[in-house]
Design a protein around this motif. Structure first.
Motif, PDB file in Angstrom:
ATOM      1  N   UNK A   1     -60.894  63.194  47.903  1.00 21.61           N
ATOM      2  CA  UNK A   1     -61.170  64.481  48.052  1.00 21.61           C
ATOM      3  C   UNK A   1     -60.603  64.465  50.273  1.00 21.61           C
ATOM      4  N   UNK A   2     -60.156  66.091  49.907  1.00 25.03           N
ATOM      5  CA  UNK A   2     -59.469  66.096  51.868  1.00 25.03           C
ATOM      6  C   UNK A   2     -61.048  66.939  52.608  1.00 25.03           C
ATOM      7  N   UNK A   3     -61.974  67.356  51.625  1.00 20.21           N
ATOM      8  CA  UNK A   3     -62.857  67.725  52.367  1.00 20.21           C
ATOM      9  C   UNK A   3     -64.493  66.549  53.423  1.00 20.21           C
ATOM     10  N   UNK A   4     -65.475  66.655  53.066  1.00 20.49           N
ATOM     11  CA  UNK A   4     -66.338  66.694  53.802  1.00 20.49           C
ATOM     12  C   UNK A   4     -67.570  65.678  52.483  1.00 20.49           C
TER      13      UNK A   4
ATOM     14  N   UNK B   1     -64.714  51.830  43.772  1.00 14.63           N
ATOM     15  CA  UNK B   1     -65.758  50.875  45.067  1.00 14.63           C
ATOM     16  C   UNK B   1     -64.584  50.623  46.367  1.00 14.63           C
ATOM     17  N   UNK B   2     -66.003  51.149  47.306  1.00 14.48           N
ATOM     18  CA  UNK B   2     -64.872  50.099  48.658  1.00 14.48           C
ATOM     19  C   UNK B   2     -64.436  48.378  48.457  1.00 14.48           C
ATOM     20  N   UNK B   3     -65.121  47.913  47.641  1.00 15.73           N
ATOM     21  CA  UNK B   3     -64.377  46.899  46.700  1.00 15.73           C
ATOM     22  C   UNK B   3     -63.057  46.639  46.545  1.00 15.73           C
TER      23      UNK B   3
ATOM     24  N   UNK C   1     -65.906  63.326  56.244  1.00 16.91           N
ATOM     25  CA  UNK C   1     -66.711  62.478  55.673  1.00 16.91           C
ATOM     26  C   UNK C   1     -66.120  60.537  56.473  1.00 16.91           C
ATOM     27  N   UNK C   2     -65.562  60.074  56.085  1.00 14.83           N
ATOM     28  CA  UNK C   2     -64.076  59.031  56.823  1.00 14.83           C
ATOM     29  C   UNK C   2     -64.449  59.440  58.615  1.00 14.83           C
TER      30      UNK C   2
ATOM     31  N   UNK D   1     -67.103  53.919  58.186  1.00 13.95           N
ATOM     32  CA  UNK D   1     -68.352  52.754  57.621  1.00 13.95           C
ATOM     33  C   UNK D   1     -68.341  53.519  56.284  1.00 13.95           C
ATOM     34  N   UNK D   2     -68.630  54.747  56.151  1.00  9.01           N
ATOM     35  CA  UNK D   2     -68.229  55.115  54.555  1.00  9.01           C
ATOM     36  C   UNK D   2     -66.694  56.129  54.894  1.00  9.01           C
ATOM     37  N   UNK D   3     -66.129  55.660  53.410  1.00  9.71           N
ATOM     38  CA  UNK D   3     -65.187  55.479  53.568  1.00  9.71           C
ATOM     39  C   UNK D   3     -64.597  56.479  52.580  1.00  9.71           C
ATOM     40  N   UNK D   4     -63.153  57.111  52.266  1.00 11.99           N
ATOM     41  CA  UNK D   4     -63.358  58.149  51.008  1.00 11.99           C
ATOM     42  C   UNK D   4     -62.836  57.822  49.904  1.00 11.99           C
ATOM     43  N   UNK D   5     -63.982  58.191  48.895  1.00 15.12           N
ATOM     44  CA  UNK D   5     -63.509  57.945  47.470  1.00 15.12           C
ATOM     45  C   UNK D   5     -62.865  58.030  46.997  1.00 15.12           C
ATOM     46  N   UNK D   6     -61.771  57.451  46.221  1.00 18.43           N
ATOM     47  CA  UNK D   6     -61.427  57.670  45.736  1.00 18.43           C
ATOM     48  C   UNK D   6     -61.206  57.776  43.879  1.00 18.43           C
TER      49      UNK D   6
END
Length: 352
Positions: free
Chosen positions: A222-225, A241-243, A264-265, A271-276
């Motif tokens: 997502x392109x937003x926050x 997940x990050x992994x 957010x990223x 520290x927080x990455x965009x969520x795929x």
């Protein structure tokens, strides 16, 4: 997946009438505990599940049903609500318009069992954008469908603002979890073009198209926050997940799902990455669609809000000691970042 790969449910401890005043409601230890739990979940999963007693499951169900009825209208009727000149950021976006970015390099880095479904076309989903900012400032561009004029605005505003309130208060906890001033994220959201953005995907009458495993929304971020969802009408959302583990997301009754966007990223320095994530037709959803007696019940609908950083705000890490996210052209205004993303997914041509 079980154990370490279950998204935790965090109780925000807000009652039905709580006004969200963290200072008055919670002691420092409670705020720090909730903030830390939220931070850890977002860092690991790019997502978090929360309970917020101010958000009613019954209201979510009513909203989802209204949108199922909207999306089940004829194509001709829905196309009246398209606002292409606004980069589809108001009104309806038809199917086969939005195309996810090419993430093939990232996908190839995943284990074979963790890779998303392939989609060679644009997304077959529909979406309706309703600006929560416009609803306060005067509804200059918001679109009210002809067949829903008596209920649309009140229903969209009521549900949208209830979800947005949860995001705003969660961000205050998150700031505390990072040792930042409580309003660090919240202040950047003030005046943002927050969008209520339910999606609709037709699940069909038979075992034919769309088939089980068919893609409703291709692998993307997502392109937003922050994005927030109530419980969707049908299953089908998968996150990474990050992994690099692919998880099926199940939103328990009475809970809300939040996912990190690219803004957010940037603000957290990665520290927080965009969520795929992706949305596909599951066997359960397909069987429910075939068994449904009413046409509108054959549509998978999400109840979603995209929160946005204010358009003139500069996107850069909030803490100067945090490493900048690995993105080109930083720092950048939120407006420029959003337009660049919209162009990349074939929604923007103009400079609104």
């Amino acid at each position: 997946m079980e154990g370490d790969y279950e998204i935790p449910v965090i109780d925000l401890k807000f009652g039905e009438t709580c006004d969200g005043d963290l200072v008055r409601v919670f002691d420092d230890a409670t705020k720090e505990k909730i903030g830390t739990d939220i931070r850890e979940s977002l860092e690991k999963f790019g997502a978090v599940l929360v309970k917020d007693g101010r958000v009613s499951e019954a209201r979510n169900s009513e909203f989802v049903e209204m949108l199922q009825k909207y999306f089940s209208q004829s194509r001709e009727v829905k196309l009246r609500d398209v606002r292409k000149e606004l980069n589809y950021q108001r009104g309806v976006t038809p199917d086969f318009i939005e195309r996810a970015r090419d993430h093939s390099a990232f996908i190839e880095s995943l284990e074979l069992t963790e890779r998303p479904h392939e989609l060679s076309s644009c997304d077959p989903k529909w979406r309706f954008f309703w600006s929560l900012k416009d609803s306060i400032d005067g509804d200059e561009y918001n679109v009210v469908p002809d067949g829903f004029r008596d209920v649309w605005k009140d229903s969209m505003d009521d549900w949208g603002h209830s979800l947005l309130r949860c995001i705003v208060d969660l961000c205050r906890f998150l700031a505390i979890g990072y040792g930042l001033p409580e309003n660090s994220f919240r202040d950047l959201l003030d005046g943002g073009d927050h969008l209520l953005a339910p999606t609709g995907s037709y699940l069909g009458n038979t075992m034919n198209e769309p088939a089980i495993g068919g893609v409703c929304a291709a692998f993307h971020y997502d392109l937003n926050f922050l994005t927030i969802h109530g419980k969707s009408s049908h299953s089908g959302l998968y996150i990474w997940t990050r992994e690099g583990k692919r998880l099926s997301v199940k939103v328990p009754a009475g809970c809300l799902l939040l996912q990190a966007g690219v803004q957010m990223e940037i603000l957290t320095g990665g520290k927080i990455q965009r969520g795929f994530h992706e949305v596909v037709v599951t066997e359960k959803a397909k069987m429910e669609s075939i068994a449904a007696q009413n046409l509108h019940e054959k549509w998978r609908v999400s109840s979603t809000v995209f929160s946005h950083v204010r358009s003139d705000a500069i996107l850069q890490p909030l803490d100067p000691t945090w490493k900048a996210a690995d993105l080109d052209d930083l720092p950048v205004t939120a407006r420029e970042q959003v337009l660049n993303e919209l162009r990349a997914i074939q929604l923007a041509e103009s400079q609104i």
